[in-house]
Scaffold this active site. Structure first.
Site, PDB file in Angstrom:
ATOM      1  N   ARG A  62     -15.603 -16.867   0.521  1.00 53.20           N
ATOM      2  CA  ARG A  62     -15.002 -15.981   1.546  1.00 53.20           C
ATOM      3  C   ARG A  62     -14.147 -16.805   2.510  1.00 53.20           C
ATOM      4  O   ARG A  62     -13.119 -16.353   2.998  1.00 53.20           O
ATOM      5  CB  ARG A  62     -16.084 -15.200   2.306  1.00 53.20           C
ATOM      6  CG  ARG A  62     -15.524 -14.458   3.520  1.00 53.20           C
ATOM      7  CD  ARG A  62     -16.416 -13.343   4.034  1.00 53.20           C
ATOM      8  NE  ARG A  62     -17.777 -13.707   4.271  1.00 53.20           N
ATOM      9  CZ  ARG A  62     -18.219 -14.447   5.307  1.00 53.20           C
ATOM     10  NH1 ARG A  62     -17.375 -14.896   6.219  1.00 53.20           N
ATOM     11  NH2 ARG A  62     -19.496 -14.731   5.429  1.00 53.20           N
ATOM     12  N   TYR A 114       5.962   3.070   5.303  1.00 53.05           N
ATOM     13  CA  TYR A 114       4.882   3.368   4.361  1.00 53.05           C
ATOM     14  C   TYR A 114       3.820   4.203   5.088  1.00 53.05           C
ATOM     15  O   TYR A 114       3.306   3.770   6.120  1.00 53.05           O
ATOM     16  CB  TYR A 114       4.299   2.070   3.796  1.00 53.05           C
ATOM     17  CG  TYR A 114       3.043   2.336   3.004  1.00 53.05           C
ATOM     18  CD1 TYR A 114       3.057   3.216   1.926  1.00 53.05           C
ATOM     19  CD2 TYR A 114       1.836   1.756   3.361  1.00 53.05           C
ATOM     20  CE1 TYR A 114       1.896   3.501   1.234  1.00 53.05           C
ATOM     21  CE2 TYR A 114       0.679   2.026   2.655  1.00 53.05           C
ATOM     22  CZ  TYR A 114       0.717   2.904   1.594  1.00 53.05           C
ATOM     23  OH  TYR A 114      -0.427   3.201   0.903  1.00 53.05           O
ATOM     24  N   ASP A 186       7.471  -5.807   7.091  1.00 48.57           N
ATOM     25  CA  ASP A 186       6.860  -5.478   5.798  1.00 48.57           C
ATOM     26  C   ASP A 186       7.971  -5.629   4.757  1.00 48.57           C
ATOM     27  O   ASP A 186       8.888  -4.805   4.682  1.00 48.57           O
ATOM     28  CB  ASP A 186       6.299  -4.045   5.839  1.00 48.57           C
ATOM     29  CG  ASP A 186       5.551  -3.680   4.559  1.00 48.57           C
ATOM     30  OD1 ASP A 186       5.838  -4.301   3.511  1.00 48.57           O
ATOM     31  OD2 ASP A 186       4.706  -2.772   4.591  1.00 48.57           O
ATOM     32  N   LYS A 211       2.509  -4.795  -5.326  1.00 51.60           N
ATOM     33  CA  LYS A 211       3.771  -4.248  -5.849  1.00 51.60           C
ATOM     34  C   LYS A 211       4.511  -5.314  -6.662  1.00 51.60           C
ATOM     35  O   LYS A 211       4.002  -5.763  -7.657  1.00 51.60           O
ATOM     36  CB  LYS A 211       4.615  -3.691  -4.707  1.00 51.60           C
ATOM     37  CG  LYS A 211       3.823  -2.906  -3.666  1.00 51.60           C
ATOM     38  CD  LYS A 211       3.143  -1.687  -4.240  1.00 51.60           C
ATOM     39  CE  LYS A 211       2.416  -0.952  -3.126  1.00 51.60           C
ATOM     40  NZ  LYS A 211       1.368  -0.072  -3.580  1.00 51.60           N
TER      41      LYS A 211
HETATM   42  C1  LIG Z   1       5.581  -0.965   1.883  1.00 49.72           C
HETATM   43  C2  LIG Z   1       4.084  -0.989   1.711  1.00 49.72           C
HETATM   44  N1  LIG Z   1       3.348  -1.688   2.576  1.00 49.72           N
HETATM   45  C3  LIG Z   1       1.999  -1.749   2.462  1.00 49.72           C
HETATM   46  C4  LIG Z   1       1.334  -1.055   1.460  1.00 49.72           C
HETATM   47  C5  LIG Z   1      -0.156  -1.117   1.363  1.00 49.72           C
HETATM   48  O1  LIG Z   1      -0.533  -1.932   0.290  1.00 49.72           O
HETATM   49  P1  LIG Z   1      -1.876  -1.773  -0.600  1.00 49.72           P
HETATM   50  O2  LIG Z   1      -1.793  -0.470  -1.314  1.00 49.72           O
HETATM   51  O3  LIG Z   1      -1.830  -2.983  -1.462  1.00 49.72           O
HETATM   52  O4  LIG Z   1      -3.033  -1.788   0.367  1.00 49.72           O
HETATM   53  C6  LIG Z   1       2.084  -0.312   0.535  1.00 49.72           C
HETATM   54  C7  LIG Z   1       1.397   0.444  -0.545  1.00 49.72           C
HETATM   55  O5  LIG Z   1       1.952   1.301  -1.181  1.00 49.72           O
HETATM   56  C8  LIG Z   1       3.489  -0.278   0.675  1.00 49.72           C
HETATM   57  O6  LIG Z   1       4.254   0.436  -0.172  1.00 49.72           O
END
Ligand SMILES: Cc1ncc(COP(=O)(O)O)c(C=O)c1O
Length: 402
Positions: A62, A114, A186, A211
């Protein structure tokens, strides 16, 4: 950190290009007989050295693990950051980033982002006393107007999700720096192949590595990559303790898989972008399609800023079919190659009726389809889109894929 093989695992020099570092940064055999593929350390615990444990020894997974540490080193290197922290999901990374803040602090976020981040802030952090506003990040004056005396963080996502609006990272990160706010980008949709926010002045980059970085729809993960100097030094310490204490860490195998995926990141993303540019042009000319949201198209409202901060226009496209929600739903359920699925960034092309995946009351148009271009031949992707569009009631080629 000492592991049997890390004694001889010298890191490639930083002047190497990122495509090369993606292959060799995390693991590079030096001694005869060492494996070419990185080894995997599933062990959760490591034997203590004779003199007792020091901060430099592996101890408990961890806290740290050889696979995680290799992944973090590679992510930091590709992004041009000083530190990276890996998490068990993108949302765990979002949560850690928000933990820099104190109750009563205020965050500015894009009004198109998101939806999971919006939901997390609204459903969890509001209860902890975090204040927030969603603003149009394409208008820096709107950002200034929404700031309060307690604003401490500026959250950016560009291109935005799902409308592909472009905000000016240089300008907004500059504003954040003047005001003493932490700027977070992001960068999930872009990856360092396309956009490197730290080079544009941002303090911290966030990824859902689920992704494009993972790229094969088979591993969940998240990451934060930071600059090292000034106030970010203190924030790194805080983030690392959140990572280690709260424990939303990726498993050693997930780190191993992610590192393997990073080896092909540059080829994958560049090929996906070239397919997307081809498809966006075709969509824009199709009689059944209304608006196409893609920053590579001439006439896109953010094209000039995109050209100044993105190396390529990306592999995500949103488009609006002529018709209503039902027409868009018919299109996504009529594909034969493209997989109707949420998420994005995989090697297989996927699409979805985005409004259905989002929250109650979303502003996403009901006729909008969000398309993530994969690695199939672009002509095959187009044939499939064309025949599926016929299902919305306009002309298309229904025979081509039968
Ligand atoms: C732009 C973006 N940021 C963050 C996330 C969150 O990621 P996770 O689904 O891996 O928790 C997503 C998920 O679709 C996303 O598209």
């Amino acid at each position: 950190m000492s592991t049997p093989e890390s004694q001889s695992n010298s890191k490639p020099h930083k002047v190497l290009r990122p495509e090369t570092r993606a292959l060799h940064e995390g693991w590079h055999p030096e001694a005869p007989g060492e494996p070419v593929a990185a080894t995997w350390y599933p062990s959760t615990v490591f034997r203590h050295p004779e003199q007792g444990l020091s901060a430099d020894e592996w101890s408990y997974t961890r806290l740290d693990n050889p696979n995680r540490s290799r992944l973090e080193a590679t992510l930091a290197s590709l992004e041009g950051g000083d530190h990276a922290l890996a998490f068990s999901s993108g949302m765990a990374a979002v949560q850690a980033a928000l933990h820099i803040l104190d109750p009563g602090d205020h965050v500015l976020l894009p009004d198109d982002l998101y939806h999971g981040v919006r939901n997390l802030i609204r459903d969890q952090y509001a209860r902890w006393g975090l204040a927030f506003d969603f603003v149009d990040m394409t208008r820096p004056e709107a950002v200034e107007a929404a700031a309060t005396a307690r604003t401490r963080m500026l959250w950016l996502e560009t291109p935005s999700n799902p409308m592909l609006r472009i905000s000016d990272i240089r300008k907004l990160a500059g504003l954040a720096s003047e005001r003493g706010w932490i700027s977070v980008v992001d960068n999930t949709w872009c990856t360092p192949v396309i956009q490197r926010p730290l080079e544009l002045g941002a303090d911290m980059v966030l990824y859902s590595t689920t992704k494009y970085l993972g790229g094969h729809s088979d591993v969940l993960g998240g990451a934060l990559v930071l600059r090292g100097g000034g106030h970010m030094r203190e924030h790194f310490g805080r983030l690392q303790s959140v990572q280690r204490q709260a424990g939303a860490v990726p498993s050693p195998f997930d780190c191993w898989l992610m590192l393997r995926s990073l080896k092909t990141l540059y080829v994958r993303v560049r090929t996906q972008c070239s397919g997307a540019a081809h498809i966006a042009g075709k969509l824009a000319a199709h009689p059944a399609v209304g608006k196409v949201h893609y920053p590579g198209l001439p006439g896109h409202s953010g094209r000039e800023i995109a050209d100044g901060q993105m190396d390529l226009p990306g592999a995500m496209i949103s488009f609006e079919v002529k018709g209503d929600d039902a027409a868009a739903l018919r299109v996504v359920s009529s594909s034969r190659i493209i997989i109707p699925a949420t998420s994005l960034g995989g090697v297989e092309t996927t699409w979805e009726h985005r409004k259905t995946s989002e929250y109650e009351g979303t502003a996403t148009p009901g006729n909008l389809i969000r398309l993530s271009i994969g690695l199939e031949h672009p002509d095959d992707i187009w044939l499939d889109i064309d025949q599926a569009l016929a299902a919305s009631g306009e002309a298309g080629n229904t025979e081509a894929l039968r």
